[in-house]
Design an enzyme around this catalytic site. Structure first.
Site, PDB file in Angstrom:
ATOM      1  CE  LYS A 103      -3.828   2.044   2.619  1.00 22.54           C
ATOM      2  NZ  LYS A 103      -4.661   1.952   3.870  1.00 22.54           N
TER       3      LYS A 103
ATOM      4  CB  SER B  91      -7.928   3.664   2.732  1.00 23.65           C
ATOM      5  OG  SER B  91      -7.206   3.129   3.834  1.00 23.65           O
TER       6      SER B  91
ATOM      7  CB  SER C 159      -8.453   1.105   5.685  1.00 25.74           C
ATOM      8  OG  SER C 159      -9.168   2.108   5.657  1.00 25.74           O
TER       9      SER C 159
END
Lengths: 98, 511
Positions: free
Chosen positions: B81, B156, B180
């Site tokens: 990420k 996210s 997330s």
């Protein structure tokens, strides 16, 4: 009743150092009004005498041995800077003209 | 063999590389080829680092050739990420304000994974600064759900979940502040875990809400998630909130995969009105399954969970408004309006106005409001008291049950654009996941089927007490094994193939 006025939103934007266009201010004012009304539900909870929690896991001060360890070089620290002068961060003036 | 490499699990890939059946370089190439073939449609990656990946793979192959010991993830590709700092790949956090930033240091988690022999493939898309549930808040455009390219992959950590579900990577790392990792894993039909807060290091993870941010794994199987969890976790002197205790035995628990005699608590407040019927029916079946496997199912009430969402949307924005003050246009990232006439303060405001997207601005403003004098006690103070009450609810529930279960999300994946300008509707995506962030306990999502009403994946959330991470892996692995046996295949085998004509037609008709 609205929970936040456009003037208050403009003031908050100044406090948060966010330059916002008029259209953004209008849009945000309406949205923040809805969001603040929703999150105000926390005030319904009877929390008399309940201590606040800032961290889920208890925090204690943490020390490490007092030994020097490698750190960033000046070049590495400055590598992502928007402007550099004489091995330093170059910034706009910080005091007003008058 | 190359064509099949992307379908193998991380455990299988590590074993094949260690046994010399395949080289780490072949594994890396197969995944880079897959990314090249499908990522123009999935858009999981912001940056693909073929050079970094192949160099790391060659290093693993050289170690093996020299007879040196290999790490537990040697040769296994991992997608990262874009919130983790990486010294050899840009780190943007999905924001214009950090566009093109190359960090001068490496995060602890990625440093550990490289040490374990994992191969970083690149950086995955995310909602800007991890604020969102769909990746639509990324400054670089949304990622797509591999089950239906017109839908969000969650967020996210949606780039990470999409990459794993599309077989672009067997493993990915994300961060979970309000759900997330678990929410994108649930809506993409994969496994995602939030370790106990402090169990995985935040050093080098660009901060959103420091008391909640928790790095964790995403994978296609429970065992793979546990392997990644173990490799990335553990005490880190560079993070003052890191727990100085051994990592719970999550890999052993995933292999144990047994719930006989375990007390499973169904949380009354996480269900009912506002939940999609297809999500509730699959959840109900998962509870019945646990009972049939020998678990003792009890109902538990957590009355303050109803206030967790509003408390979260005061606490997280408050911390974000403070953390994001560092983006001042002076030391790194974007600087706007510096024409020689403007003051530093004006340049700062212009930079932040231009560099941040709408959701980040909303949250900074909300946090600034909640922390301002006159409102502090009524909002931030009250939210911190609710946080205490949520922790008390968990403590009482864990006296009656060893683990708690709920749906991971109230609905399946929604359509791109559907909630984009309705912040409150978007915030509801994290309804079930937020309580565990406030309390800091461990929780994960494991696939439990497709919703009968829309054919999209549903996640079962399993919550365990602080440092009881191994328990949730035990339960999730048992559920996974029973369901794979019942179905005759893993859930992802039902996902439409991205290279098939059907997927192409589907994608074209949505444009």
């Amino acid at each position: 009743m609205s929970s936040i006025t456009r003037e208050e939103v403009a003031h908050l934007a100044h406090l948060a150092r966010l330059s916002l266009a008029d259209s953004e201010l209008d849009h945000l004012s309406a949205q923040l009004d809805v969001i603040i009304a929703a999150v105000a539900r926390v005030q319904e909870v009877a929390a008399e005498g309940i201590p606040p929690t800032s961290h889920a896991v208890p925090l204690t001060n943490v020390f490490r041995p007092d030994e020097t360890t490698p750190c960033l070089s000046a070049e590495a620290a400055l590598a992502g800077a928007p402007a550099v002068e004489d091995q330093r961060f170059r910034v706009p003036r910080i005091l007003a003209e008058d | 063999m190359t064509a099949d490499l992307t379908s193998l699990t991380a455990a299988e890939l590590a074993a094949a590389v260690a046994a010399g059946e395949v080289s780490a370089t072949e594994v890396a190439r197969a995944h880079l080829d897959k990314i090249a073939a499908v990522d123009d449609r999935v858009r999981a990656f912001l940056h693909v680092s073929a050079d970094v990946a192949l160099a790391a793979a060659r290093a693993v192959d050289a170690r093996r050739a020299a007879g040196e010991p290999l790490g537990p993830l040697a040769g296994v590709p991992v997608a990262v990420k874009d919130v983790y700092t990486t010294a050899d790949m840009p780190t943007t956090c999905g924001s214009r304000i950090l566009d093109g930033w190359l960090p001068p240091y490496e995060s602890t988690v990625t440093r550990r994974l490289r040490g374990a022999g994992a191969i970083p493939l690149g950086k995955t898309n995310m909602d800007e600064f991890a604020m969102g549930s769909s990746t639509e808040n990324s400054a670089f455009g949304p990622s797509r759900n591999p089950w239906d390219l017109a839908r969000v992959p969650g967020g996210s950590s949606g780039g990470s979940s999409a990459a794993v579900a599309a077989f672009e990577a067997p493993l990915a790392i994300g961060t979970d502040t309000g759900g997330s990792i678990r929410q994108p894993a649930a809506v993409c039909g994969i496994v995602g875990a939030k370790p106990t807060y402090g169990g995985s290091s935040r050093y080098g993870v660009v901060a959103f809400a420091s008391s909640l941010d928790t790095p964790g794994p995403l994978a296609r199987t429970v065992l793979d998630a546990a392997l990644l969890h173990e490799a990335m976790s553990g005490h880190d002197p560079c993070d003052s909130t890191s727990i100085d205790a051994p990592v719970p035995p999550v890999v052993a628990a995933a292999r144990q995969a047994d719930v006989a005699g375990l007390r499973v608590g169904v949380v009354t407040e996480l269900g009912g009105e506002g939940y999609q019927p297809g999500v509730l029916s699959r959840f109900g079946e998962a509870v019945e399954l646990l009972e049939s496997l020998g678990a003792k199912v009890v109902e538990v009430s957590c009355p303050h969970f109803a206030y967790a969402l509003p408390a979260y949307y005061l606490i997280a924005p408050s911390e974000c408004s403070s953390n994001l003050a560092r983006f001042d246009g002076m030391r790194y990232g974007l600087r706007a309006g510096d024409d020689g006439t403007r003051s530093a303060e004006e340049v700062m405001s212009l930079t932040r106005g231009e560099g941040f997207g709408a959701e980040v601005k909303r949250r900074i403003m909300l946090g600034t409001y909640a922390l301002s004098s006159g409102y502090y006690d009524a909002y931030y103070g009250k939210a911190q008291q609710v946080r205490t009450l949520v922790i008390h609810d968990f403590e009482a529930a864990f006296e009656q049950a060893d683990v708690l279960v709920s749906p991971a999300t109230p609905t399946t994946a929604f359509r791109i654009g559907e909630r984009a300008d309705d912040p409150m509707a978007m915030y509801l995506a994290d309804l079930c996941t937020i309580p565990s962030n406030l309390a800091g306990n461990a929780a994960l999502s494991v696939p439990c089927g497709l919703a009968p009403d829309d054919g999209l994946p549903v996640g079962l959330q399993v919550m365990a007490p602080v440092l009881g991470d191994d328990r949730m892996y035990r339960v999730a692995a048992a559920v996974e094994a029973a369901l794979v046996t019942r179905w005759g295949h893993p859930l992802l085998a039902q996902a439409p193939g991205l290279t098939s004509a059907a997927a192409e037609a589907r994608s074209a008709s949505d444009d």
